[in-house]
Design a protein around this motif. Sequence first.
Motif, PDB file in Angstrom:
ATOM      1  N   LEU A   1       0.826  -1.202   0.000  1.00 23.91           N
ATOM      2  CA  LEU A   1       0.000   0.000   0.000  1.00 23.91           C
ATOM      3  C   LEU A   1       0.865   1.259   0.000  1.00 23.91           C
ATOM      4  N   ALA A   2       1.948   1.250   0.774  1.00 19.30           N
ATOM      5  CA  ALA A   2       2.859   2.402   0.805  1.00 19.30           C
ATOM      6  C   ALA A   2       3.490   2.634  -0.560  1.00 19.30           C
ATOM      7  N   GLN A   3       3.810   1.547  -1.246  1.00 20.66           N
ATOM      8  CA  GLN A   3       4.403   1.684  -2.586  1.00 20.66           C
ATOM      9  C   GLN A   3       3.407   2.299  -3.568  1.00 20.66           C
ATOM     10  N   LYS A   4       2.135   1.915  -3.455  1.00 21.91           N
ATOM     11  CA  LYS A   4       1.118   2.515  -4.314  1.00 21.91           C
ATOM     12  C   LYS A   4       0.960   4.003  -4.008  1.00 21.91           C
ATOM     13  N   LEU A   5       0.916   4.340  -2.707  1.00 32.08           N
ATOM     14  CA  LEU A   5       0.736   5.741  -2.323  1.00 32.08           C
ATOM     15  C   LEU A   5       1.892   6.603  -2.802  1.00 32.08           C
ATOM     16  N   ALA A   6       3.105   6.047  -2.792  1.00 32.38           N
ATOM     17  CA  ALA A   6       4.282   6.811  -3.222  1.00 32.38           C
ATOM     18  C   ALA A   6       4.175   7.253  -4.674  1.00 32.38           C
ATOM     19  N   SER A   7       3.371   6.549  -5.451  1.00 30.42           N
ATOM     20  CA  SER A   7       3.193   6.939  -6.849  1.00 30.42           C
ATOM     21  C   SER A   7       2.150   8.044  -7.007  1.00 30.42           C
ATOM     22  N   PHE A   8       1.426   8.340  -5.912  1.00 31.69           N
ATOM     23  CA  PHE A   8       0.372   9.356  -5.967  1.00 31.69           C
ATOM     24  C   PHE A   8       0.724  10.644  -5.229  1.00 31.69           C
ATOM     25  N   ILE A   9       1.598  10.570  -4.210  1.00 32.49           N
ATOM     26  CA  ILE A   9       1.891  11.748  -3.378  1.00 32.49           C
ATOM     27  C   ILE A   9       3.400  11.946  -3.251  1.00 32.49           C
ATOM     28  N   GLU A  10       3.771  13.149  -2.845  1.00 29.11           N
ATOM     29  CA  GLU A  10       5.148  13.437  -2.450  1.00 29.11           C
ATOM     30  C   GLU A  10       5.183  13.530  -0.932  1.00 29.11           C
ATOM     31  N   LYS A  11       6.065  12.753  -0.313  1.00 28.21           N
ATOM     32  CA  LYS A  11       6.131  12.664   1.141  1.00 28.21           C
ATOM     33  C   LYS A  11       7.487  13.142   1.640  1.00 28.21           C
ATOM     34  N   ASP A  12       7.470  14.061   2.617  1.00 24.00           N
ATOM     35  CA  ASP A  12       8.708  14.544   3.221  1.00 24.00           C
ATOM     36  C   ASP A  12       9.387  13.409   3.992  1.00 24.00           C
ATOM     37  N   THR A  13      10.722  13.322   3.888  1.00 22.17           N
ATOM     38  CA  THR A  13      11.457  12.221   4.525  1.00 22.17           C
ATOM     39  C   THR A  13      12.385  12.679   5.645  1.00 22.17           C
ATOM     40  N   ASP A  14      12.278  13.938   6.039  1.00 18.33           N
ATOM     41  CA  ASP A  14      13.227  14.481   7.020  1.00 18.33           C
ATOM     42  C   ASP A  14      13.141  13.795   8.376  1.00 18.33           C
ATOM     43  N   ASP A  15      11.959  13.318   8.758  1.00 20.76           N
ATOM     44  CA  ASP A  15      11.771  12.731  10.089  1.00 20.76           C
ATOM     45  C   ASP A  15      12.176  11.263  10.171  1.00 20.76           C
ATOM     46  N   VAL A  16      12.535  10.670   9.060  1.00 21.02           N
ATOM     47  CA  VAL A  16      12.886   9.245   9.054  1.00 21.02           C
ATOM     48  C   VAL A  16      14.286   9.060   9.642  1.00 21.02           C
ATOM     49  N   ILE A  17      14.407   8.236  10.670  1.00 16.54           N
ATOM     50  CA  ILE A  17      15.697   7.969  11.307  1.00 16.54           C
ATOM     51  C   ILE A  17      16.175   6.570  10.926  1.00 16.54           C
ATOM     52  N   ASP A  18      17.431   6.268  11.283  1.00 14.82           N
ATOM     53  CA  ASP A  18      18.019   4.985  10.901  1.00 14.82           C
ATOM     54  C   ASP A  18      17.220   3.801  11.434  1.00 14.82           C
ATOM     55  N   ARG A  19      16.687   3.908  12.658  1.00 24.15           N
ATOM     56  CA  ARG A  19      15.923   2.789  13.201  1.00 24.15           C
ATOM     57  C   ARG A  19      14.686   2.527  12.348  1.00 24.15           C
ATOM     58  N   ASP A  20      14.037   3.576  11.864  1.00 27.86           N
ATOM     59  CA  ASP A  20      12.893   3.403  10.961  1.00 27.86           C
ATOM     60  C   ASP A  20      13.314   2.672   9.688  1.00 27.86           C
TER      61      ASP A  20
END
Length: 676
Positions: A98-117
Motif C-alpha cells: 500500500l505504501a508503494q502505491k501511495l508513493a506513486s500518488f503523493i510526495e512525502k517529506d522524509t526528514d523525520d525518518v531515522i536509521d531505526r525506521d
Amino acid sequence: MVKHSKKKSHVPFRLNILFLSVFLLFSTLILRLGVIQIVNGEEYQRVSEQTENVTAESTAPRGKMYDRYGRVLVDNNPEFALTYIRTQNTKQAERLELAQKLASFIEKDTDDVIDRDLKDYWIIANPEEAKAKLTEKEWEEMESGDAYQLQIERISDKDLNTIKNDPAELEVAAIKRAMDNGYALSSQTIKVGLTEDEIAKISENLGELPGIEIQADATREYPYGDTLQTIFGNVGPIPRDELSYYGLRDYERNDQVGISYLEKEYEEYLKGQKEKLTYVTDKSGEPIGEPEVIEGKRGNDLVLSLDIDLQQEVEKILDEELRDARQYGATRGYVVMMDPETGEILSLAGKEYSKGEFKDRTFGVIGDAYAMGSTVKGATVLTGYQYDVIKPNTVLRDEVLYFKDEGKKSSYTANAMGPITDLVALQRSSNVYMWKIAMMMAEYDYAPYESSSYDPTAYNEFRESFSQFGLGVKTGIDLPGESSGLSGGSNDFGKILDFSIGQYDTYTPVQMAQYISTIANDGYRIEPHLLKEVHEPSDKENLSNTVLYQHTPKLLNKIKMSEDKVEHVQRGMWMVMNTKEGTARSGSYFESNDYVAAGKTGTAQIGDDYNLTLVGYAPYENPEVAFSVVVPELNDSTSGKVNKKIGGRILDAYFDLKDEAKKPKNYEETKKEDLD
C-alpha cells in the motif's frame, strides 16, 4: 370402646400440584432453549464471537486566538490530509504494498525518518536478505523478539544506503513509517496539505487503497504575519520525552500538540474534539457492519489580553530606535507593557540584530536576564524602610566614599550631591545613598580607607525583600520557560554595594514590569497573564457568546510595609520624570498632555558594556499601564538615551490608541449580551 374417626391427609394433593408446576417450568425452559438453539442459534453464535468495541479517532482543528478586542491573531488554514486506518489482521507486506502505491500518488517529506525506521523497513522490504542475517541455529534457539533485535543490530550502513541513496525508496519508507504508528483501527496521518493533483489521483484509486481516506484538516495561520509568532508557539508531533504524559491523557502517538509557549500552555483548551468512529469487531479483529459516528468539533477559542494595534506599534518603535542605536552597538531590546491593577499583558516585544536586520526575540522578555542598574533603586529604598535603617525623608550625605578593598566609589555626577533625602536620591539616582542603605543593613562601620566587618545575611534580607516585587523569582506569567534570573555567587562586601544599585543579580524584562507594577499598585503584586477568556468555538467569524473561563486578577503578595511608604517612593519616581533634575527629564520624552508619568531610569556597567533600562507607569494618579524597557550590551553609557526614547514613544502610542482600538463589527454588542 370409643372409635376415633381417621383424619384424611391432603399431602398427596399438594405434592401433585407441586410436581405439575415443576413439570410446566421445565417444559417452558426446554422450549426456550430449543428456540435459542434452533431458531436464533446462528445469530447468538455471531454475537458471541464479537469482541469489545474499538474506537478510531480523527483529528479536529485547534481553537483560535483573539486579541482583547476580538481580532483574530491565530487562525486555521483549511487543508486536506491523507489518513490510514489499518485492521488488526493487516500484514506488514500488505502495508508495504500500500505504501508503494501511495508513493506513486503523493510526495512525502522524509526528514523525520531515522536509521531505526529504515532498519525496520529494510527487514520488511528484503525478507530473504533479512532472514540470512541469522544462522539456522540462531533462528532455532532464539525467541522471536531476540532474533529480530539481532537482525536489527546486523543491518549495516551499506544496507541502509541502498534506501538512503534511492529517493523513491526513501519516500516509501517514510509513508510506511507513518502508517505503522499507533494502534489498529486508529487513524494515522500520512500527509497534511495534499495538493489538488494528489487528491484527484488518490480519489480515482480509493478502491485499491484499503484503509486510506482524505480528511479535512487545518494548519495554523497568522493574519498579522510574524508579529508575536514565537509567543503564540508551535504545533507539532508529541516530543518523545512526553509520550507517556500525553498517553495517559488519551492522545495518540501521532497527534499534533502545542509544543511551545501559548500553544503548549493552553493545549487542553485549544485541542479539538476528535471525530470518533466506533467499530464492533469479530474475534479476528475485523469490523462488523458500519461504525457508529460521533462528530468532532474545533477546539475552544482563547481571548488574549494583548492589543494587536499597540503590539504592532511597539514593535515598530523598538525596531526603529534599535536601528538608530546600532551606532552604539545595539543588538537587542525588549519592551513589556501591562495593566498594574489586573496583571493583563498589553504588549510584549523583543528584537535581536541578525544579518542586517532586527528579528523577533519576544521570548527573551521571560528568558533573558540582565543587570538592570538604577531602575531597582525603588526596591532598595523600600527595603531600607522595611528593615528600619531609613525612614521617609531620611537625609544621608552623597559623597565620595573610600574603601580599603573596593577603592574610591561615588555617584555618577561630577560633584557629590551633599545631604539629600530618599526622594532626591531617586530623582537624581544617587548611588551613594543606596550604598549607605546597604552598609547599614550589613552593619558595616564605614571609615575612609579602613575595612570593617559586616553581616553577610544582609544579602538574604535584600533578596527576600526584592522578591516581594517579583525580582529574582518567577512572576507566574502563563508562558512555559520563564527564568527567575540569576543570583550573584559571592557574598563579598563589595558585591552587596553592587546589588543595591542593580549591578549584581540579574532580572528579566517581565520581572521589571511586575516590579514597577507592584509600586504603581500601592504595593500589591499581581500575577501577569496573557489569557483573558476562553470561549466555545463558533461557526461564525465572531467569538461565541458562551464564555467557558474568565481570568480574575491573582494577588501574589502585599509588600511588607505601609501604603504611605509606597506612596512616598511613588513621589520620588514622579520627580524622576517631571522635575528639572530628574534623570528622565532631559529630552522632553515624557511631556505629553495626555498623561503624567512616573518611573526610574537605569544604567548598569558590566565590563566595557552598558545596559540601559527604564521602568515607569501612567497616569501617575491612577495608573493603568506600567512598562519596562531593556536595551543591553551597549558601548556607551548614554547611547543616545535609547531607553528614554523607547519609553516615551510607547507611552504615547498607548494613550493614542487606547480609545481608538479597531473593534470588529458587533463586538461591543456581543460583549453586552454576555454581561446581560
